[in-house]
Design an enzyme around this catalytic site. Structure first.
Site, PDB file in Angstrom:
ATOM      1  N   LEU A 110      36.061  35.034  37.539  1.00  0.00           N
ATOM      2  CA  LEU A 110      35.172  34.497  38.562  1.00  0.00           C
ATOM      3  C   LEU A 110      35.922  33.388  39.280  1.00  0.00           C
ATOM      4  O   LEU A 110      36.692  32.643  38.657  1.00  0.00           O
ATOM      5  CB  LEU A 110      33.883  33.928  37.947  1.00  0.00           C
ATOM      6  CG  LEU A 110      32.848  34.913  37.398  1.00  0.00           C
ATOM      7  CD1 LEU A 110      31.699  34.149  36.750  1.00  0.00           C
ATOM      8  CD2 LEU A 110      32.322  35.829  38.484  1.00  0.00           C
ATOM      9  N   ASP A 111      35.705  33.267  40.588  1.00  0.00           N
ATOM     10  CA  ASP A 111      36.327  32.179  41.327  1.00  0.00           C
ATOM     11  C   ASP A 111      35.891  30.832  40.757  1.00  0.00           C
ATOM     12  O   ASP A 111      34.781  30.691  40.222  1.00  0.00           O
ATOM     13  CB  ASP A 111      35.945  32.249  42.809  1.00  0.00           C
ATOM     14  CG  ASP A 111      36.579  33.439  43.514  1.00  0.00           C
ATOM     15  OD1 ASP A 111      37.491  34.051  42.935  1.00  0.00           O
ATOM     16  OD2 ASP A 111      36.141  33.751  44.637  1.00  0.00           O
ATOM     17  N   ARG A 112      36.747  29.851  40.916  1.00  0.00           N
ATOM     18  CA  ARG A 112      36.458  28.523  40.374  1.00  0.00           C
ATOM     19  C   ARG A 112      35.136  27.963  40.907  1.00  0.00           C
ATOM     20  O   ARG A 112      34.354  27.368  40.155  1.00  0.00           O
ATOM     21  CB  ARG A 112      37.606  27.576  40.706  1.00  0.00           C
ATOM     22  CG  ARG A 112      37.421  26.157  40.202  1.00  0.00           C
ATOM     23  CD  ARG A 112      38.670  25.330  40.412  1.00  0.00           C
ATOM     24  NE  ARG A 112      38.557  24.007  39.836  1.00  0.00           N
ATOM     25  CZ  ARG A 112      39.573  23.164  39.674  1.00  0.00           C
ATOM     26  NH1 ARG A 112      40.784  23.536  40.052  1.00  0.00           N
ATOM     27  NH2 ARG A 112      39.396  21.985  39.124  1.00  0.00           N
TER      28      ARG A 112
ATOM     29  N   SER B 198      32.602  29.651  42.241  1.00  0.00           N
ATOM     30  CA  SER B 198      31.427  30.499  42.037  1.00  0.00           C
ATOM     31  C   SER B 198      30.873  30.273  40.641  1.00  0.00           C
ATOM     32  O   SER B 198      31.466  29.561  39.824  1.00  0.00           O
ATOM     33  CB  SER B 198      31.782  31.974  42.258  1.00  0.00           C
ATOM     34  OG  SER B 198      32.736  32.386  41.310  1.00  0.00           O
TER      35      SER B 198
ATOM     36  N   ARG C 136      33.578  37.365  49.329  1.00  0.00           N
ATOM     37  CA  ARG C 136      33.666  36.311  50.340  1.00  0.00           C
ATOM     38  C   ARG C 136      34.243  36.850  51.649  1.00  0.00           C
ATOM     39  O   ARG C 136      33.752  36.534  52.736  1.00  0.00           O
ATOM     40  CB  ARG C 136      34.510  35.160  49.800  1.00  0.00           C
ATOM     41  CG  ARG C 136      33.883  34.475  48.582  1.00  0.00           C
ATOM     42  CD  ARG C 136      34.869  33.586  47.833  1.00  0.00           C
ATOM     43  NE  ARG C 136      35.352  32.482  48.658  1.00  0.00           N
ATOM     44  CZ  ARG C 136      36.219  31.570  48.223  1.00  0.00           C
ATOM     45  NH1 ARG C 136      36.702  31.648  46.990  1.00  0.00           N
ATOM     46  NH2 ARG C 136      36.602  30.601  49.035  1.00  0.00           N
TER      47      ARG C 136
END
Length: 471
Positions: free
Chosen positions: A231-233, A235, A354
């Site tokens: 997961l993105d930092r 998010s 995104r």
């Protein structure tokens, strides 16, 4: 220097005889007929007076039993025909039983012919009868094992085992990490990742979830949880980790097969075994209330090589491996110009959701300054003076949050909102039950295996934005 000296002794010295009281404490994870795949065993040094006297020089691994191929099982669960069992070689079994030993050391032990296998041979007894006798013989790394075979390693490998270290987390930090966990079974752990915390370590990242999970979420297991997706930092939401090497391999295979299948074959009408649903608050509104985005992604370098970003690639034929597919539907919209979307990625590309929102739908995600900076240049925060603070906010205000996280701020009522992207729901196979079924019978039918449905509540800043837009 210490490690080099110990490695030299293991590789070059003759293994020392067993000393009473100096038993090996190598941790292993093996399957036994009467136990689950996640039980733990201890390797012991062999010192049987009835056996060959040389046995005292060796550390004995558990007898080999029919094992499960995690990759093959993952493919089978993902709908790809593949046998769940696989041939086991000597080196694979040592790696399976000794996860704490360096892979390079194990490979060198085989190359230097310092690994033995117990073999049964026929010998003549004193009265002339032929009897079975167990002998230790050299074994090559790629030699196949039969059920019941035992592998022996030099006793000196004990000296390379890492010493047990104190937990690097404070009690407050450990309690916080454990509070993120919302599901656990013998195979997986699922946590609700907070925004602002990196999943993996890297440049400029002091504490990451993979490191913290190893310190705080291992519990009574000798293996640490392993990442199987990212997961993105910035998010938040569901992050699944495998609790053992085997379960992590199964999950890796499931994620990989579904991503490759969606990229290659597109969307089919069959029920997908792996489903992920994100909630996102976007600026603007898509032209259609629902649809399917199929657009390839590629990386471009910007700022004279100082950074990079993901973008839509025009020539898809040259970027087949980066094809990205996303389903979307509108959950709700507001008079303020924002829309709540449910996003279901069929593939797992970096920054896929995104970029698809910003460049394909033309509706960048709130708080995404990397791909929606133009929309945020005109940002005007929404104020709601009559909206009371939630109980969750009061709780966070009363308690300081470890790791410097700010979990209270970031809603659309502020000048700089946080990224509004949250993995809210995930449906995946019950890996724990699958492993147990395959252990009992390699020919078991996994088509009727029930799925796990994981649901993670919205983070505080997104919940507050939801309340504001629905007030």
């Amino acid at each position: 220097m210490v490690y080099t000296e110990l490695l030299r002794r293991v590789l070059l010295q003759v293994p020392r005889k067993f000393v009473p009281g100096r038993a090996a404490r190598l941790a292993v994870s093996v399957s036994q007929p009467h136990q689950s795949h996640y039980s733990t065993k201890t390797l012991t040094s062999t010192n049987d007076n009835n056996d060959n006297s040389k046995r005292g020089k060796w550390v004995t691994l558990p007898p080999f039993t029919t094992t499960i191929s995690g990759a093959a099982l993952g493919k089978q669960l993902a709908g790809v025909s593949s046998g769940a069992t696989a041939e086991m070689t000597a080196v694979k079994w040592v790696l399976r039983c000794c996860p704490e030993l360096p892979r390079s050391l194990i490979q060198k032990l085989f190359r230097l012919r310092q690994v033995r296998r117990e073999s049964s041979v026929m010998e003549s007894s004193d009265n002339g009868d032929q009897v079975h006798a167990a002998k230790l013989k050299r074994v090559a790394a790629k030699d196949s094992l039969n059920s019941g075979d035992r592998i022996f390693l030099p006793n000196t490998v004990q000296e390379l085992l890492p010493k047990k270290q104190d937990c690097p987390c404070t009690e407050e930090e450990m309690n916080f990490i454990q509070s993120l966990e919302f599901y656990k079974d013998p195979a997986i752990i699922a946590i609700n990742k907070p925004p602002g915390m990196a999943v993996q370590g890297g440049i400029g990242i002091k504490r990451s979830l993979d490191e913290l999970a190893a310190a705080c979420l291992t519990y009574d297991y000798l293996e640490s949880p392993r990442l199987v997706h990212r997961l993105d930092r910035d998010s938040s939401g569901i992050l699944v980790m495998g609790r053992t090497q085997l379960s992590a391999t199964v999950l890796h295979s499931i994620f990989r097969v579904k991503t490759f299948g969606a990229s290659k074959d597109g969307l089919d009408n069959e029920k997908r075994i792996l489903q992920r649903r994100y909630w996102a608050l976007v600026i603007g509104s898509p032209r259609r209330p629902n649809g399917l985005i199929s657009a390839p992604l590629g990386k471009v370098v910007v700022d004279n090589g100082k950074s990079d970003r993901i973008t839509i690639v025009d020539n898809a034929q040259n970027m087949l491996s980066q094809h990205a597919i996303t389903e979307y539907r509108v959950i709700g919209s507001s008079s303020h110009g924002y829309t709540w979307l449910e996003l279901s990625p069929l593939t797992g590309r970096k920054h896929q959701l995104r970029v698809h929102c910003a460049e394909v739908l033309g509706t960048p995600i709130v708080g995404d300054y990397k791909y929606g900076w133009q929309a945020h240049k005109r940002w005007k925060e929404l104020h709601s003076s009559d909206l009371g603070k939630s109980s969750n906010e009061k709780l966070f205000k009363e308690k300081s949050i470890p790791f410097g996280l700010d979990l209270e701020n970031g809603s659309i009522s502020e000048k700089q909102p946080r990224l509004h992207l949250h993995c809210k729901e995930m449906v995946l196979p019950d890996v724990s039950q699958a492993l147990q079924n395959v252990q009992l019978s390699s020919d078991c039918d996994l088509s009727k295996l029930e799925s796990l449905k994981l649901v993670a509540p919205l983070p505080l800043h997104m919940q507050r934005s939801w309340d504001i837009l629905n007030s």
